[in-house]
Structures are given as structure tokens and as C-alpha cells.
Design a protein around this motif. Structure first.
Motif, PDB file in Angstrom:
ATOM      1  N   ASN A  89       0.864  -1.167   0.000  1.00  0.00           N
ATOM      2  CA  ASN A  89       0.000   0.000   0.000  1.00  0.00           C
ATOM      3  C   ASN A  89       0.908   1.227   0.000  1.00  0.00           C
ATOM      4  O   ASN A  89       1.601   1.503   0.978  1.00  0.00           O
ATOM      5  CB  ASN A  89      -0.888  -0.009   1.257  1.00  0.00           C
ATOM      6  CG  ASN A  89      -1.848   1.172   1.282  1.00  0.00           C
ATOM      7  OD1 ASN A  89      -1.421   2.320   1.289  1.00  0.00           O
ATOM      8  ND2 ASN A  89      -3.132   0.877   1.312  1.00  0.00           N
ATOM      9  N   ARG A  90       0.916   1.943  -1.104  1.00  0.00           N
ATOM     10  CA  ARG A  90       1.890   3.014  -1.276  1.00  0.00           C
ATOM     11  C   ARG A  90       1.684   4.158  -0.292  1.00  0.00           C
ATOM     12  O   ARG A  90       2.645   4.778   0.169  1.00  0.00           O
ATOM     13  CB  ARG A  90       1.839   3.523  -2.721  1.00  0.00           C
ATOM     14  CG  ARG A  90       2.435   2.518  -3.704  1.00  0.00           C
ATOM     15  CD  ARG A  90       2.201   2.905  -5.146  1.00  0.00           C
ATOM     16  NE  ARG A  90       2.863   1.944  -6.039  1.00  0.00           N
ATOM     17  CZ  ARG A  90       2.501   1.724  -7.308  1.00  0.00           C
ATOM     18  NH1 ARG A  90       1.501   2.398  -7.826  1.00  0.00           N
ATOM     19  NH2 ARG A  90       3.141   0.836  -8.032  1.00  0.00           N
ATOM     20  N   LYS A  91       0.439   4.439   0.047  1.00  0.00           N
ATOM     21  CA  LYS A  91       0.171   5.508   1.007  1.00  0.00           C
ATOM     22  C   LYS A  91       0.773   5.176   2.373  1.00  0.00           C
ATOM     23  O   LYS A  91       1.473   6.007   2.975  1.00  0.00           O
ATOM     24  CB  LYS A  91      -1.334   5.724   1.126  1.00  0.00           C
ATOM     25  CG  LYS A  91      -1.750   6.662   2.250  1.00  0.00           C
ATOM     26  CD  LYS A  91      -3.258   6.800   2.324  1.00  0.00           C
ATOM     27  CE  LYS A  91      -3.685   7.622   3.535  1.00  0.00           C
ATOM     28  NZ  LYS A  91      -5.152   7.828   3.585  1.00  0.00           N
ATOM     29  N   THR A  92       0.530   3.980   2.857  1.00  0.00           N
ATOM     30  CA  THR A  92       1.045   3.579   4.171  1.00  0.00           C
ATOM     31  C   THR A  92       2.567   3.575   4.180  1.00  0.00           C
ATOM     32  O   THR A  92       3.202   4.066   5.135  1.00  0.00           O
ATOM     33  CB  THR A  92       0.517   2.179   4.541  1.00  0.00           C
ATOM     34  OG1 THR A  92      -0.913   2.207   4.533  1.00  0.00           O
ATOM     35  CG2 THR A  92       1.017   1.753   5.907  1.00  0.00           C
ATOM     36  N   TRP A  93       3.179   3.035   3.133  1.00  0.00           N
ATOM     37  CA  TRP A  93       4.626   2.956   3.054  1.00  0.00           C
ATOM     38  C   TRP A  93       5.245   4.355   3.020  1.00  0.00           C
ATOM     39  O   TRP A  93       6.266   4.611   3.664  1.00  0.00           O
ATOM     40  CB  TRP A  93       5.020   2.152   1.819  1.00  0.00           C
ATOM     41  CG  TRP A  93       6.477   1.905   1.597  1.00  0.00           C
ATOM     42  CD1 TRP A  93       7.165   2.084   0.434  1.00  0.00           C
ATOM     43  CD2 TRP A  93       7.445   1.390   2.528  1.00  0.00           C
ATOM     44  NE1 TRP A  93       8.483   1.730   0.569  1.00  0.00           N
ATOM     45  CE2 TRP A  93       8.691   1.292   1.861  1.00  0.00           C
ATOM     46  CE3 TRP A  93       7.375   1.004   3.858  1.00  0.00           C
ATOM     47  CZ2 TRP A  93       9.846   0.845   2.467  1.00  0.00           C
ATOM     48  CZ3 TRP A  93       8.535   0.556   4.476  1.00  0.00           C
ATOM     49  CH2 TRP A  93       9.743   0.471   3.793  1.00  0.00           C
ATOM     50  N   LEU A  94       4.598   5.271   2.310  1.00  0.00           N
ATOM     51  CA  LEU A  94       5.110   6.630   2.237  1.00  0.00           C
ATOM     52  C   LEU A  94       5.026   7.320   3.607  1.00  0.00           C
ATOM     53  O   LEU A  94       5.942   8.066   3.992  1.00  0.00           O
ATOM     54  CB  LEU A  94       4.317   7.428   1.199  1.00  0.00           C
ATOM     55  CG  LEU A  94       4.956   8.707   0.629  1.00  0.00           C
ATOM     56  CD1 LEU A  94       6.347   8.442   0.105  1.00  0.00           C
ATOM     57  CD2 LEU A  94       4.069   9.285  -0.462  1.00  0.00           C
TER      58      LEU A  94
END
Length: 458
Positions: A89-94
């Protein structure tokens, strides 16, 4: 002239129209604030190391080691970062990565307040932050296509370049003011605080973005090989990668040795150094608007190598300047052609990638660009043992100016997803004219001697 003005205004209007997408607008503002802090910290780090090594015969080497520490992690983690970006999940990782960067920025500020920010402490924090940015790069770029429609992606990426270079303009000037008033500790503290707005935006305004489940079923090694195979087997991405690597390696000392130029060549202090960094940022902002004036038919496979050639020539001029005002003017011009070299490169890579492999394709691009730079810094640092900073610049940028015309004459149309065309026989003058003007791509070019054209700005 009136028609040209209307066309230019229309192009700028279409670009700014991307801001009607609220998630992108908020992301853009948050990224600008955060990047301003990053550039403030970057200038303070360079000045802290330079100022503490005055009179040291290894001053140039120490400055280049700092730059190497900043970008070296890309060599180690870029490909892994691309795989992670295509799986999570790109949002969480960011959010996780931005939080780590905030904590490291606060740690460096604390060390400076306690008087412990020696050159090697600054270099160590820079390396740790570089690890975070290496992991952050692909996911940060890959999240943008989820915020705007595909047909507006080019405009969104151009605006991203504008905010990055606005930060590049504002950050060093802030650093100069803050260092003069509070020392480097104040600049480091400001950087830590500027992460907060972007973290808020990521938490409340950015949609969750994931990738196909298929990407998570294969091994990490297999995913890396698949990404590398795609980049190398596709003529467009292969050429972009090679040009980026050569360009970033040979241009590294222009920024890496700036504090040395400011102090020993131009006889200035932190204010001049901050202005020099800001001049490059201002030029990049101007370059973004210059990009909107370039005709839509002008293809990237002409523009990119041409801009790289011009950048090399401008950098050579800078190496001969002994006047601060002239040096600042030259750096503004260099910033414009820096953007005209890299923004079309990044846009072309985004458009050539697929949604499923975007993170991995972008990670290879970052490996070539940000990985080539630390190697260039190390090489430049090695050269400082045998020649002055101006001569280091002349050797490396002179080499670039010799190499880049090859890519300009032997172009790769696949960069624009265009078929290779059979041009009529040309003499040298005609070949150079075509390379610079791309006149055969102009819709008004006589149809009887033209060949099939494809819109290079699709």
C-alpha cells in the motif's frame, strides 16, 4: 506573435488545470513545504562540513564524501525500493518513510544544538537519511499517477518539478538567513518541522493505492530481474537509462563543489553559497515555464540530449567565472537546462512504464540518476587531489560535451513511443539542423518529403 502568446498561455493554463484535482493539489503543497525543509537542511549540511574543514587539504574530498553519503544508498536500495513500491500500500509505506525521515532530521538538529555535529556526524546522518530517500523515491513518484488522469500525467509531473525547484530556490536562501542568525542547528530544526504538513496530507487527503496481487506472489529477485529486463529490452527506457547515468555522473561536481567555489574561488560565505543553490532552483523554475513554450510536436528524444549538451556548455562557462554576479547568472541558466534534461526524461519513463511495473521501472531510473551522482562525487573528490575545483569541472563537463552529441545525432525515437524513421540522406549541416530543430516532425513540414509522424507529446 499573438498566436504564439495564445498558445503559450493555453499550454500554461492546461498545466495549472491539474490543480483542480484536490488530492494532487494538497500533495503538491505538502511536498513543496517538505522539500523546502530538505533543501534547507542540504545547504546547512554542506556548509557545516565546509566550514569545519577550512584549511584542511582534504576539504574538497570531505565535501564530496558528504554528497556521496547522501546518494550512495540509492546504489544499495533503489531496486529493492522499486519492488516494495509495486507490492505494498503506497500511502502507508510513504507515511512510514516520511516519519523516519522526520525523526532523523530531528536527531541531527539535536546533535547540532548539543555541539556534536562534527563533519563525520553530519555525514553519518546524511547517509541514514539517504537510506530513507532511496526507499522513498520510487513510491513517491509512483503515487502521482493515482492522483490525476493519465492524459494529465505529463502536466502533473511538470508541476511536481516546479514545486521541487521552487523548494530548491527557497530552501538555500532560508538556510543562509537561518545559519547567519542561529547557526546550522536552526536550519536542521526547520527541516524536521516541515515534514508535518506532508504527513497530515498523506493521512487525510491521499487515497489508498495498491498494486495487483500478482506482484506479491513472485520472489524479490524475480521481480528485480523482471524490472531490469523490461528497462533493458525496451529501446526507449534503455536509452533514457544510459543517458541519465552518463549525465548524472559527469555533472555531479557542479553542485557537489559549489561550497568550495563559493569559499575559495568567489571568496564568499554562507550567504553566497545559499544564493548559488537558489540560483539553480530559480533557473529550474524558469525551465519549467520554458518547457511549456516548446512546440507540442518537438519530441523528447531530440530535447533531452540537446538540453544535456547545452547544460555541459553552460557548466564549462561557470568554471571560468571569477565574479559572483556572473556566476549566479550562469547557475540560473544551468538550472533551466537541468530541468529540460531531467523532467522530460522522468515523464518519458512514467509513460513507458505500466501500472504493474511502474515502481521497478522508476527505481532503475533513480538508480541511474541518483546512483550515478555519488559515483561522480567520489570521482570528482579523487580529482581534487590533483587539480583545482574549476579544473575538475572542466574535465568532467568537457567529457560530457564530447559524449552527448553522439546521443543527439543517433537518437532513439522509442523514447516517445515512436517508430524509427528512414530519413533521406543528409549532409552534416542538415543532420545537425534536424537534430536541433526536429523540423521533420513539424506538421507544416512538406508532406512530399515527410514521413509518417507520430505525436511525440501523446
Amino acid at each position: 506573435m499573438a498566436n504564439r502568446s495564445v498558445l503559450s498561455s493555453s499550454a500554461i493554463g492546461r498545466t495549472l488545470g491539474v490543480f483542480r484535482h484536490k488530492p494532487f493539489l494538497l500533495f503538491w503543497v505538502g511536498a513543496f513545504i517538505s522539500n523546502t525543509g530538505n533543501w534547507t537542511e542540504n545547504a546547512a549540511q554542506s556548509w557545516a562540513v565546509t566550514n569545519q574543514t577550512i584549511g584542511n587539504p582534504h576539504q574538497g574530498l570531505m565535501v564530496e564524501i558528504l554528497q556521496f553519503a547522501d546518494f550512495c544508498p540509492v546504489l544499495l536500495f533503489a531496486l529493492l525500493a522499486g519492488v516494495i513500491s509495486d507490492r505494498v500500500n503506497r500511502k502507508t509505506w510513504l507515511i512510514v518513510l516520511q516519519s523516519l525521515a522526520c525523526a532523523l532530521g530531528a536527531g541531527l538538529a539535536l546533535a547540532a544544538f548539543l555541539g556534536k555535529a562534527t563533519p563525520w556526524v553530519v555525514i553519518s546522518f546524511t547517509f541514514l537519511e539517504g537510506m530513507v530517500w532511496a526507499l522513498n523515491g520510487p513510491v513517491f513518484l509512483a503515487i502521482v499517477p493515482g492522483l490525476v488522469p493519465r492524459d494529465e500525467l505529463g502536466s502533473a509531473l511538470a508541476l511536481n518539478s516546479v514545486q521541487f525547484n521552487m523548494a530548491r530556490f527557497c530552501g538555500p536562501m532560508l538556510a543562509a538567513v537561518i545559519i547567519g542568525a542561529m547557526g546550522v542547528s536552526g536550519a536542521f530544526a526547520l527541516n524536521a518541522l516541515t515534514f508535518v504538513p506532508l504527513l497530515i496530507v498523506l493521512l487525510v487527503a491521499i487515497p489508498n493505492t495498491t498494486v495487483p496481487i500478482r506482484a506479491a506472489k513472485s520472489s524479490i529477485g524475480s521481480d528485480i530481474r523482471e524490472g531490469l529486463k523490461f528497462v533493458w529490452s525496451s529501446p526507449g527506457t534503455r536509452r533514457l537509462t544510459i543517458m541519465s547515468l552518463v549525465f548524472m555522473f559527469l555533472t555531479a561536481p557542479l553542485q557537489g563543489l559549489l561550497p568550495v567555489f563559493a569559499q575559495t574561488v568567489l571568496k564568499g560565505g554562507p550567504t553566497l553559497f545559499g544564493l548559488m543553490l537558489s540560483a539553480i532552483g530559480l533557473g529550474s523554475i524558469l525551465g519549467a515555464f520554458l518547457l511549456s513554450w516548446i512546440p507540442s510536436y518537438y519530441p523528447r528524444h531530440h530535447l533531452i540530449p540537446l538540453a544535456m549538451c547545452i547544460f555541459a556548455a553552460i557548466g564549462l562557462c561557470f568554471s571560468f567565472s571569477k565574479l559572483p554576479i556572473l556566476s549566479l547568472a550562469i547557475l540560473v541558466a544551468s538550472g533551466a537546462f537541468w530541468l529540460l534534461s531531467l523532467n522530460p526524461t522522468n515523464t518519458a519513463n512514467q509513460l513507458l512504464a505500466t501500472d504493474a511495473n511502474r515502481g521497478r521501472v522508476l527505481s532503475v531510473m533513480l538508480l541511474a540518476q541518483q546512483g550515478g551522482m555519488p559515483l561522480g562525487h567520489l570521482f570528482a573528490g579523487f580529482l581534487t587531489h590533483y587539480m583545482s575545483a574549476p579544473w575538475v569541472l572542466r574535465v568532467m563537463l568537457g567529457t560530457l560535451l564530447i559524449l552527448m552529441p553522439f546521443f543527439l545525432i543517433h537518437r532513439e525515437p522509442a523514447i516517445d513511443n515512436m517508430p524509427r524513421r528512414q530519413m533521406g540522406k543528409m549532409n552534416l549541416r542538415e543532420a545537425i539542423w534536424e537534430a536541433i530543430t526536429a523540423h521533420s516532425h513539424n506538421p507544416s513540414y512538406p508532406s512530399e518529403i515527410s514521413v509518417e509522424k507520430t505525436n511525440a507529446r501523446s
